[in-house]
Design a protein around this motif. Structure first.
Motif, PDB file in Angstrom:
ATOM      1  N   ALA A  40      11.622   0.741   5.462  1.00  0.00           N
ATOM      2  CA  ALA A  40      13.170   0.847   4.829  1.00  0.00           C
ATOM      3  C   ALA A  40      14.128   1.311   3.751  1.00  0.00           C
ATOM      4  CB  ALA A  40      13.722   0.586   6.377  1.00  0.00           C
ATOM      5  N   VAL A  41      13.070  -0.351   2.808  1.00  0.00           N
ATOM      6  CA  VAL A  41      14.168  -0.378   1.303  1.00  0.00           C
ATOM      7  C   VAL A  41      13.335   0.140   0.150  1.00  0.00           C
ATOM      8  CG1 VAL A  41      14.763  -2.364   0.310  1.00  0.00           C
ATOM      9  CG2 VAL A  41      15.300  -2.300   2.567  1.00  0.00           C
ATOM     10  N   HIS A  42      11.915   0.212   0.593  1.00  0.00           N
ATOM     11  CA  HIS A  42      10.946   0.765  -0.334  1.00  0.00           C
ATOM     12  C   HIS A  42      10.154   1.566   0.188  1.00  0.00           C
ATOM     13  CE1 HIS A  42      11.682  -3.635  -1.516  1.00  0.00           C
ATOM     14  NE2 HIS A  42      12.252  -3.038  -2.785  1.00  0.00           N
ATOM     15  N   PRO A  43      10.792   2.987  -0.241  1.00  0.00           N
ATOM     16  CA  PRO A  43      10.323   3.908   1.180  1.00  0.00           C
ATOM     17  C   PRO A  43       8.683   4.494   0.265  1.00  0.00           C
ATOM     18  CG  PRO A  43      12.000   4.576  -0.497  1.00  0.00           C
ATOM     19  CD  PRO A  43      11.998   3.412  -0.388  1.00  0.00           C
ATOM     20  N   GLU A  44       8.200   3.663  -0.799  1.00  0.00           N
ATOM     21  CA  GLU A  44       7.149   3.925  -1.335  1.00  0.00           C
ATOM     22  C   GLU A  44       6.490   2.978  -1.348  1.00  0.00           C
ATOM     23  OE1 GLU A  44       9.226   1.182  -4.094  1.00  0.00           O
ATOM     24  OE2 GLU A  44       9.709   2.693  -2.891  1.00  0.00           O
ATOM     25  N   TRP A  45       6.502   2.434  -0.397  1.00  0.00           N
ATOM     26  CA  TRP A  45       4.943   1.425   0.193  1.00  0.00           C
ATOM     27  C   TRP A  45       5.280   1.356   1.562  1.00  0.00           C
ATOM     28  CZ3 TRP A  45       3.269   0.279  -3.657  1.00  0.00           C
ATOM     29  CH2 TRP A  45       3.712  -1.002  -4.781  1.00  0.00           C
ATOM     30  N   VAL A  62       0.915  -0.924   0.038  1.00  0.00           N
ATOM     31  CA  VAL A  62      -0.121   0.074  -0.039  1.00  0.00           C
ATOM     32  C   VAL A  62       1.019   1.382   0.465  1.00  0.00           C
ATOM     33  CG1 VAL A  62      -1.799   1.102   0.784  1.00  0.00           C
ATOM     34  CG2 VAL A  62      -1.271  -0.809   1.357  1.00  0.00           C
ATOM     35  N   ALA A  63       0.602   1.785  -0.812  1.00  0.00           N
ATOM     36  CA  ALA A  63       1.205   3.128  -1.006  1.00  0.00           C
ATOM     37  C   ALA A  63       0.863   4.209   0.051  1.00  0.00           C
ATOM     38  CB  ALA A  63       0.866   4.354  -2.311  1.00  0.00           C
TER      39      ALA A  63
END
Length: 292
Positions: free
Chosen positions: A39-44, A27-28
């Motif tokens: 921490a790895v995928h800030p878009e999620w 979820v964005a």
């Protein structure tokens, strides 16, 4: 277990779609929102924190580890280490106990570094039982010897016919106390760990009771000095209390304040209650004798 952002149903680490509602677990985050992001995928949006390093992780980064949901980075690292106590089958129970106690007393930071914070409650209680035996057996036996010597040196003219029965019952009583003390200490430790865990949960700790019990058990390592009579009875409890703050902080990955609260609030309250009750009894006794 992490939960679905849409329906709050728990899901197994590694899934990217909720098995209950079918919604995507990726979820964005809302623009300008306060919810944590991966921490790895800030878009999620983050759905859990890693139980090993504490980092926020999205559903794509979560993996199942021995201690629960962990991030992919921690999952790729070496598996969690073991304490000597966890290697009882290879080392033998007494050697594993000694090595664990020595490590906790002399180098606790290195001993707990990278170890699995979780363990079966029965394993932790076994460690407590051995610690209680080591801590109180020599002192109880010495008390039996002291009582026997004192009674043995009583002049015959001061002895009454029932003195022989008193000697017998005192010896039997001390023997029963010697046998039951380790069992009593083990049971009280289980109860105290439950109270400490409640306080830790109030402070924001998320790991289970078995982690608290393991940390509480390891803090009993100072009782091994009880092979020297009286030392464990009067000194080891304070040593163990300080070590408990460290084990709670390390195994629960919490801050010093929460760890100190979990380790110290219950003993301090017990002392206050016992001291207050003792004071009330003394006051009532003195008042009844006319001292007040």
């Amino acid at each position: 277990m992490p939960s679905c952002p849409s329906c709050q149903a728990p899901f197994a680490p590694g899934a990217e779609t909720c098995a209950r509602c079918g919604a995507s677990l990726l979820v964005a985050p809302a623009p300008g929102g306060a919810e944590p992001v991966c921490a790895v995928h800030p878009e999620w949006q983050s759905v859990a924190t890693c139980q090993r390093c504490g980092a926020f992780a999205c559903a794509r980064c979560l993996r199942q580890g021995p201690e629960g949901a962990i991030c992919a980075t921690c999952h790729e690292r070496e598996p969690l280490g073991q304490l000597p106590w966890d290697q009882r089958e290879e080392l033998g129970t007494l050697k594993a106990f000694w090595r664990t106690c020595f490590g906790m007393l002399m180098r606790p930071t290195e001993t707990l570094k990278g170890v699995n914070p979780d363990a079966p409650v029965g394993s932790s209680m076994g460690f407590v039982l051995l610690s209680a035996v080591a801590g109180f057996l020599s002192t109880c036996l010495l008390y039996i010897v002291i009582f026997a010597v004192v009674l043995g040196f009583m002049p015959e003219k001061d002895l009454r016919p029932e003195t022989g029965d008193v000697k017998l019952w005192m010896t039997v009583g001390m023997g029963v106390v010697t046998l039951l003390t380790p069992l009593f200490v083990t049971g009280m430790t289980l109860a105290n760990a439950a109270v400490d865990h409640l306080i830790l949960r109030m402070g924001g700790v998320e790991r289970g009771f078995s982690v608290t019990m393991r940390a509480h058990a390891l803090s009993h390592a100072p009782y091994i000095v009880g092979v020297i009579p009286f030392v464990a009875v009067y000194a080891a409890p304070f040593w163990a209390m300080g070590l408990r703050v460290f084990t709670y902080r390390t195994l629960h990955r919490t801050n010093w304040g929460t760890a100190a609260a979990g380790a110290l609030i219950a003993p301090l309250l017990s002392c206050c209650l016992c001291g207050g009750a003792y004071g009330a009894i003394m006051f009532a006794t003195l008042k009844s004798t006319g001292q007040f």
